[in-house]
Motif scaffolding. Structure first.
Motif, PDB file in Angstrom:
ATOM      1  N   ARG A 111      -5.127  14.861   1.189  1.00  9.95           N
ATOM      2  CA  ARG A 111      -6.480  14.398   0.840  1.00  9.95           C
ATOM      3  C   ARG A 111      -6.527  13.948  -0.623  1.00  9.95           C
ATOM      4  NH1 ARG A 111     -10.606  14.564   3.742  1.00  9.95           N
ATOM      5  NH2 ARG A 111      -9.862  16.185   5.126  1.00  9.95           N
ATOM      6  N   GLU A 112      -5.905  14.729  -1.505  1.00  9.22           N
ATOM      7  CA  GLU A 112      -5.868  14.363  -2.918  1.00  9.22           C
ATOM      8  C   GLU A 112      -5.053  13.079  -3.123  1.00  9.22           C
ATOM      9  OE1 GLU A 112      -4.413  16.178  -7.206  1.00  9.22           O
ATOM     10  OE2 GLU A 112      -4.724  17.574  -5.530  1.00  9.22           O
ATOM     11  N   ALA A 113      -3.991  12.911  -2.367  1.00  8.58           N
ATOM     12  CA  ALA A 113      -3.198  11.678  -2.445  1.00  8.58           C
ATOM     13  C   ALA A 113      -4.043  10.477  -2.021  1.00  8.58           C
ATOM     14  CB  ALA A 113      -1.948  11.779  -1.568  1.00  8.58           C
ATOM     15  N   ALA A 114      -4.854  10.647  -0.973  1.00  9.59           N
ATOM     16  CA  ALA A 114      -5.732   9.570  -0.510  1.00  9.59           C
ATOM     17  C   ALA A 114      -6.745   9.198  -1.590  1.00  9.59           C
ATOM     18  CB  ALA A 114      -6.444   9.978   0.776  1.00  9.59           C
ATOM     19  N   ARG A 115      -7.265  10.205  -2.282  1.00 14.10           N
ATOM     20  CA  ARG A 115      -8.214   9.929  -3.376  1.00 14.10           C
ATOM     21  C   ARG A 115      -7.546   9.162  -4.515  1.00 14.10           C
ATOM     22  NH1 ARG A 115     -10.852  15.039  -2.031  1.00 14.10           N
ATOM     23  NH2 ARG A 115      -9.316  16.173  -3.249  1.00 14.10           N
ATOM     24  N   LEU A 116      -6.296   9.488  -4.810  1.00 13.74           N
ATOM     25  CA  LEU A 116      -5.572   8.808  -5.891  1.00 13.74           C
ATOM     26  C   LEU A 116      -5.481   7.297  -5.676  1.00 13.74           C
ATOM     27  CD1 LEU A 116      -2.563  11.219  -6.522  1.00 13.74           C
ATOM     28  CD2 LEU A 116      -4.455  10.742  -8.093  1.00 13.74           C
ATOM     29  N   VAL A 117      -5.321   6.901  -4.401  1.00 13.43           N
ATOM     30  CA  VAL A 117      -5.169   5.475  -4.094  1.00 13.43           C
ATOM     31  C   VAL A 117      -6.439   4.876  -3.492  1.00 13.43           C
ATOM     32  CG1 VAL A 117      -2.654   5.524  -3.904  1.00 13.43           C
ATOM     33  CG2 VAL A 117      -4.047   6.031  -1.878  1.00 13.43           C
ATOM     34  N   ASP A 118      -7.514   5.680  -3.449  1.00 16.18           N
ATOM     35  CA  ASP A 118      -8.812   5.233  -2.954  1.00 16.18           C
ATOM     36  C   ASP A 118      -8.704   4.635  -1.546  1.00 16.18           C
ATOM     37  OD1 ASP A 118     -11.564   4.945  -3.140  1.00 16.18           O
ATOM     38  OD2 ASP A 118     -11.412   2.885  -3.918  1.00 16.18           O
ATOM     39  N   ARG A 119      -8.095   5.433  -0.642  1.00 15.86           N
ATOM     40  CA  ARG A 119      -7.925   5.010   0.750  1.00 15.86           C
ATOM     41  C   ARG A 119      -8.391   6.109   1.688  1.00 15.86           C
ATOM     42  NH1 ARG A 119      -1.995   3.649   1.641  1.00 15.86           N
ATOM     43  NH2 ARG A 119      -2.774   3.333   3.741  1.00 15.86           N
ATOM     44  N   ASP A 120      -8.628   5.734   2.929  1.00 16.06           N
ATOM     45  CA  ASP A 120      -9.043   6.667   3.969  1.00 16.06           C
ATOM     46  C   ASP A 120      -7.917   7.663   4.247  1.00 16.06           C
ATOM     47  OD1 ASP A 120      -9.095   7.097   7.242  1.00 16.06           O
ATOM     48  OD2 ASP A 120     -11.074   7.189   6.270  1.00 16.06           O
ATOM     49  N   ILE A 121      -8.264   8.930   4.410  1.00 18.39           N
ATOM     50  CA  ILE A 121      -7.271   9.986   4.618  1.00 18.39           C
ATOM     51  C   ILE A 121      -6.433   9.747   5.867  1.00 18.39           C
ATOM     52  CG2 ILE A 121      -8.954  11.495   5.747  1.00 18.39           C
ATOM     53  CD1 ILE A 121      -5.925  12.651   3.699  1.00 18.39           C
ATOM     54  N   LEU A 159       0.833  -1.214   0.000  1.00 14.92           N
ATOM     55  CA  LEU A 159       0.000   0.000   0.000  1.00 14.92           C
ATOM     56  C   LEU A 159       0.862   1.258   0.000  1.00 14.92           C
ATOM     57  CD1 LEU A 159      -2.903  -0.934   2.450  1.00 14.92           C
ATOM     58  CD2 LEU A 159      -3.021  -0.685  -0.041  1.00 14.92           C
ATOM     59  N   ARG A 160       1.961   1.240   0.745  1.00 16.58           N
ATOM     60  CA  ARG A 160       2.849   2.408   0.776  1.00 16.58           C
ATOM     61  C   ARG A 160       3.576   2.575  -0.552  1.00 16.58           C
ATOM     62  NH1 ARG A 160       5.192   1.752   6.924  1.00 16.58           N
ATOM     63  NH2 ARG A 160       3.317   2.546   7.938  1.00 16.58           N
ATOM     64  N   LEU A 161       3.979   1.480  -1.157  1.00 17.62           N
ATOM     65  CA  LEU A 161       4.633   1.569  -2.474  1.00 17.62           C
ATOM     66  C   LEU A 161       3.668   2.121  -3.519  1.00 17.62           C
ATOM     67  CD1 LEU A 161       6.726  -1.714  -2.454  1.00 17.62           C
ATOM     68  CD2 LEU A 161       7.605   0.627  -2.407  1.00 17.62           C
ATOM     69  N   ASP A 194      -5.497   6.893   7.221  1.00 19.74           N
ATOM     70  CA  ASP A 194      -4.512   5.849   6.940  1.00 19.74           C
ATOM     71  C   ASP A 194      -3.393   6.383   6.048  1.00 19.74           C
ATOM     72  OD1 ASP A 194      -5.995   4.017   8.421  1.00 19.74           O
ATOM     73  OD2 ASP A 194      -7.057   3.249   6.649  1.00 19.74           O
ATOM     74  N   VAL A 195      -3.764   7.162   5.048  1.00 25.54           N
ATOM     75  CA  VAL A 195      -2.773   7.752   4.143  1.00 25.54           C
ATOM     76  C   VAL A 195      -1.894   8.741   4.911  1.00 25.54           C
ATOM     77  CG1 VAL A 195      -2.476   9.292   2.152  1.00 25.54           C
ATOM     78  CG2 VAL A 195      -4.061   7.352   2.028  1.00 25.54           C
ATOM     79  N   HIS A 196      -2.498   9.537   5.785  1.00 23.70           N
ATOM     80  CA  HIS A 196      -1.736  10.485   6.602  1.00 23.70           C
ATOM     81  C   HIS A 196      -0.676   9.746   7.412  1.00 23.70           C
ATOM     82  CE1 HIS A 196      -0.954  12.948  10.209  1.00 23.70           C
ATOM     83  NE2 HIS A 196      -0.999  13.960   9.352  1.00 23.70           N
ATOM     84  N   SER A 197      -1.063   8.661   8.046  1.00 21.19           N
ATOM     85  CA  SER A 197      -0.126   7.859   8.835  1.00 21.19           C
ATOM     86  C   SER A 197       1.006   7.316   7.962  1.00 21.19           C
ATOM     87  CB  SER A 197      -0.885   6.709   9.506  1.00 21.19           C
ATOM     88  OG  SER A 197      -0.001   5.871  10.192  1.00 21.19           O
ATOM     89  N   ASP A 198       0.657   6.798   6.789  1.00 18.67           N
ATOM     90  CA  ASP A 198       1.674   6.274   5.879  1.00 18.67           C
ATOM     91  C   ASP A 198       2.604   7.382   5.394  1.00 18.67           C
ATOM     92  OD1 ASP A 198       0.805   3.667   6.103  1.00 18.67           O
ATOM     93  OD2 ASP A 198      -0.237   3.628   4.174  1.00 18.67           O
ATOM     94  N   LEU A 199       2.057   8.548   5.091  1.00 25.83           N
ATOM     95  CA  LEU A 199       2.885   9.655   4.632  1.00 25.83           C
ATOM     96  C   LEU A 199       3.875  10.092   5.706  1.00 25.83           C
ATOM     97  CD1 LEU A 199       0.260  11.813   2.700  1.00 25.83           C
ATOM     98  CD2 LEU A 199       2.126  10.449   1.723  1.00 25.83           C
ATOM     99  N   LYS A 200       3.434  10.125   6.957  1.00 25.58           N
ATOM    100  CA  LYS A 200       4.327  10.493   8.053  1.00 25.58           C
ATOM    101  C   LYS A 200       5.472   9.479   8.174  1.00 25.58           C
ATOM    102  CE  LYS A 200       2.664  14.255   9.870  1.00 25.58           C
ATOM    103  NZ  LYS A 200       3.468  15.466   9.921  1.00 25.58           N
ATOM    104  N   GLN A 201       5.155   8.185   8.056  1.00 21.71           N
ATOM    105  CA  GLN A 201       6.181   7.140   8.132  1.00 21.71           C
ATOM    106  C   GLN A 201       7.152   7.257   6.954  1.00 21.71           C
ATOM    107  OE1 GLN A 201       6.921   5.064  10.573  1.00 21.71           O
ATOM    108  NE2 GLN A 201       8.605   4.190   9.409  1.00 21.71           N
TER     109      GLN A 201
END
Length: 146
Positions: free
Chosen positions: A71-81, A54-56, A83-90
């Motif tokens: 938010r736009e990044a989350a839409r690109l991968v069709d995931r909850d914001i 998912l991170r890749l 979860d994406v926020h957490s992945d982006l921080k990591q």
């Protein structure tokens, strides 16, 4: 083209490489970037825990579409914001991307500064694994002007 080299394996060799990098680098070299960066993981488990499929997918989507916000990044991968926020921080902690303040909207924009990722995995099949059995909790990101 900027490439992120990811290496996995041999903890002692990773330590020696990091020490050699520190000894070889000149203070002025730290400001010069030639598009070379290396992210080193001590074990295969550390690698797969940090760079999940998912991170890749998220990294690729950001590099390809350059979204203007999380938010736009989350839409690109069709995931909850969240979860994406957490992945982006990591991924920011790992040095794979940066989170920058957006120009007009003030939204945080994820930016992948690499065009390509290359992975090298040292995975011994006989007598493999680290002798002490401990895992490395934090991978090392080395940037060089070489």
């Amino acid at each position: 083209m900027t490439t992120l080299y990811i290496t996995v394996g041999d903890r002692e060799q990773l330590r020696q490489d990091a020490l050699q990098f520190v000894q070889d680098v000149e203070p002025d070299d730290l400001d010069e970037q030639d598009g070379t960066a290396t992210l080193q993981f001590g074990t295969y488990d550390d690698f797969v825990d940090s760079l999940t499929p998912l991170r890749l997918e998220l990294i690729r989507a950001i590099a390809d579409a350059t979204p203007e916000s999380m938010r736009e990044a989350a839409r690109l991968v069709d995931r909850d914001i969240s979860d994406v926020h957490s992945d982006l921080k990591q991924l920011e902690v790992l040095g794979i991307l940066t989170l920058e303040e957006g120009e007009s909207s003030g939204a945080i924009q994820p930016v992948v500064p690499f065009d390509r990722i290359e992975v090298h995995i040292d995975y011994p099949l006989i007598g493999g694994g680290d002798s002490d059995g401990a895992s490395v909790n934090y991978p090392t990101l080395l940037r060089s002007g070489r």
